[in-house]
Scaffold this motif. Sequence first.
Motif, PDB file in Angstrom:
ATOM      1  N   GLY A 289       0.821  -1.208   0.000  1.00  0.00           N
ATOM      2  CA  GLY A 289       0.000   0.000   0.000  1.00  0.00           C
ATOM      3  C   GLY A 289       0.847   1.246   0.000  1.00  0.00           C
ATOM      4  N   ALA A 290       1.893   1.230   0.831  1.00  0.00           N
ATOM      5  CA  ALA A 290       2.766   2.396   0.935  1.00  0.00           C
ATOM      6  C   ALA A 290       3.540   2.601  -0.360  1.00  0.00           C
ATOM      7  N   VAL A 291       4.120   1.521  -0.866  1.00  0.00           N
ATOM      8  CA  VAL A 291       4.883   1.625  -2.112  1.00  0.00           C
ATOM      9  C   VAL A 291       3.990   2.152  -3.224  1.00  0.00           C
ATOM     10  N   GLY A 292       2.784   1.601  -3.288  1.00  0.00           N
ATOM     11  CA  GLY A 292       1.864   2.031  -4.335  1.00  0.00           C
ATOM     12  C   GLY A 292       1.501   3.494  -4.210  1.00  0.00           C
ATOM     13  N   ALA A 293       1.268   3.960  -2.990  1.00  0.00           N
ATOM     14  CA  ALA A 293       0.873   5.358  -2.789  1.00  0.00           C
ATOM     15  C   ALA A 293       1.986   6.302  -3.232  1.00  0.00           C
ATOM     16  N   VAL A 294       3.216   5.995  -2.823  1.00  0.00           N
ATOM     17  CA  VAL A 294       4.335   6.860  -3.193  1.00  0.00           C
ATOM     18  C   VAL A 294       4.588   6.775  -4.692  1.00  0.00           C
ATOM     19  N   SER A 295       4.598   5.550  -5.201  1.00  0.00           N
ATOM     20  CA  SER A 295       4.921   5.340  -6.604  1.00  0.00           C
ATOM     21  C   SER A 295       3.873   5.992  -7.517  1.00  0.00           C
TER      22      SER A 295
END
Lengths: 389, 389
Positions: A289-295
């Motif tokens: 979730g975090a990676v996706g949000a930043v990416s």
Amino acid sequence: MSGEHGAQPVSTKGPVLVVGTGLLGTSLALALTSAGVEVQLEDSSPTSLSLARDMGAGRPRLEVDAEPRIVVVATPPDVAADVVVRQLAAHPRAVVTDVASVKEQVATEVRARADQAARRYVGSHPMAGRERSGAGSADSDLFAGRPWVVVGEGADPSAELVVRSLATDVGATPVRMGAAEHDVAVAAVSHLPQLVSSLVAARLEKASDSALALAGQGLRDVTRVAASDPRLWSAIIVGNAAPVAGLLRELREDLDLLLRGVEAAVFEPGSPGYPGDTGRGDASTLAPGAVGAVSDLMTRGGRGRARIPGKHGGAPRRYREVQVLVPDSVGSLGRLFADIGEVGVNIEDFALEHSAGQSVGLAVVSVLPSAAQGLEEALDQRGWRVVVT
Amino acid sequence: MSGEHGAQPVSTKGPVLVVGTGLLGTSLALALTSAGVEVQLEDSSPTSLSLARDMGAGRPRLEVDAEPRIVVVATPPDVAADVVVRQLAAHPRAVVTDVASVKEQVATEVRARADQAARRYVGSHPMAGRERSGAGSADSDLFAGRPWVVVGEGADPSAELVVRSLATDVGATPVRMGAAEHDVAVAAVSHLPQLVSSLVAARLEKASDSALALAGQGLRDVTRVAASDPRLWSAIIVGNAAPVAGLLRELREDLDLLLRGVEAAVFEPGSPGYPGDTGRGDASTLAPGAVGAVSDLMTRGGRGRARIPGKHGGAPRRYREVQVLVPDSVGSLGRLFADIGEVGVNIEDFALEHSAGQSVGLAVVSVLPSAAQGLEEALDQRGWRVVVT
């Protein structure tokens, strides 16, 4: 097109009265003076007026008789409309323009108060400025190659033409826009970046000295405009409140998505939580979730950034660049400049870039487009390694 | 200080193995090669490895026999800890360091998995980078004058010394910090500006072409780092989630205050509301809440910005600047450079600033600090107008 105070055909070469000798007004006055235009100056501050005069920007209005053909109102934006109305009345044959960063607010007030004379009013906004203010920071080159928005709604076409010529005279490129269209545009490309730069810089007030010692070019670039004048910018933002508020709300939605993602990386069980959890693995599988949000955000930001016109996102240039490899040794730059001087070409700008190998530098010489090819050939003949780009 | 895999005294001049030939790894390899150090290269991508070799960064590890004295792990941050652990095992006498942007996550995992060998691990973070990635963007000058954070917690002091020397060898300045202190610092000076730059740039995805045509240097500066690599940055942000989340929450609080103020200017009765209300006066008296919100934020931002070290917010310099006024005429820069050459001083960097009047420019000549005063005196004697700052 007629009426008691309707616009008369005027020449841009007539006297220009600049009201307000801050950064923009003084820069404009200097540019017009260099272009051979007679410039008259007016400012409520005698200090600022004297400084502008001493810099060669023009003569105080009180000391000259000739009626101005054009009046440029370069006051703070929150008083621009009032000054425009007074100047329309004071100079009944002049075209009056202002350079405020917000256009609909000024135009609406001028039309409401100046009646027919408003046909001699043309809004304009030179897209030029810097984080420093005041006559002392003025630069006659400020407008060179920059867009200059001209808002002709409700004005006589001849008045609009006069303001377009004014822009051209100082090297700017006139761009025709509606007031509302302009205000929405600058909210995105100017007002929002300004406010967000301040939001980031405000975090540095309480940062440790050792943290600040790690600051790099990224932080410097993002926060450069945070050094701008709060009084000026308060008036600009308030004058363009609705478009700015809309963008701030959109930005907050993205920020909330991002924050939720980053918090997931802190608190989710099994995530590479911080601090404490030592059983970590590959972060990209543990906190998708975090990676996706930043990416996602960065991918969208990259696409938005890529839409800014200009080579490598740099400012449009009036000059051609001639690039020459120079050995990193005493006297080599001197020989290069001596050779350029002998060729008879004037150097408009110059930068030295260090190459990867360090034993050689790249001299980037900016010259007038008409001189570039001849210079390249002449330097090549003299044994210099000219880099063809 | 002992143990089977304890650190041995090593010289930085021994072979250095660089694992990962992206921007940082290749730049470091180029810098070390220029400094006369034997460099070995390793990368999971044969293409990247060949490119780095062809650029003169070093030889592939597989083609050489000598054991490395230092291993530098320059992989993406989310795999750095894993690669460090494997390199500690593969090279039992080498000091191993990594250059990941987040230090506590890597250190915790290395200590948990590598046991005594972790005493040969020293975390480091050269504060250098650019928005472009890959070996092709590498630059041996990337580290010159930049801080290089060295995290020695849990390591043998001799191993820490080796990494400090490595930093010095490529022109960087070693800075000792704890891992947690480092991570909090970079959240403020690097990670937050990165994310906020993307937040602004994301607004440009749907902006009109005519709006983007008005983009100036402010927007370009604020969004420059938005062009950075989403994959790399996702790993960095996730690896430093708690400090970043804390700053994002603070920023959101300021954003909410600001938004409330700006919305007051839109909706408050009697405010210079937008659109519609034509009975406007001085915005600063009509919407004090809005003016105060913007002004407060910008004042705080200005104070934060002013805390960034370096003259005019510029990068800290290794050189002294000598400033000379030069007439804007053919050959004048050539004479200046010829005179500097005769004095025998090498020009490390050079910039030409245009003055307000345009008839004169300001040449900013960067030289070694030891040469500055002598050069100023010599130029003064030769009739140049040296500007004393």
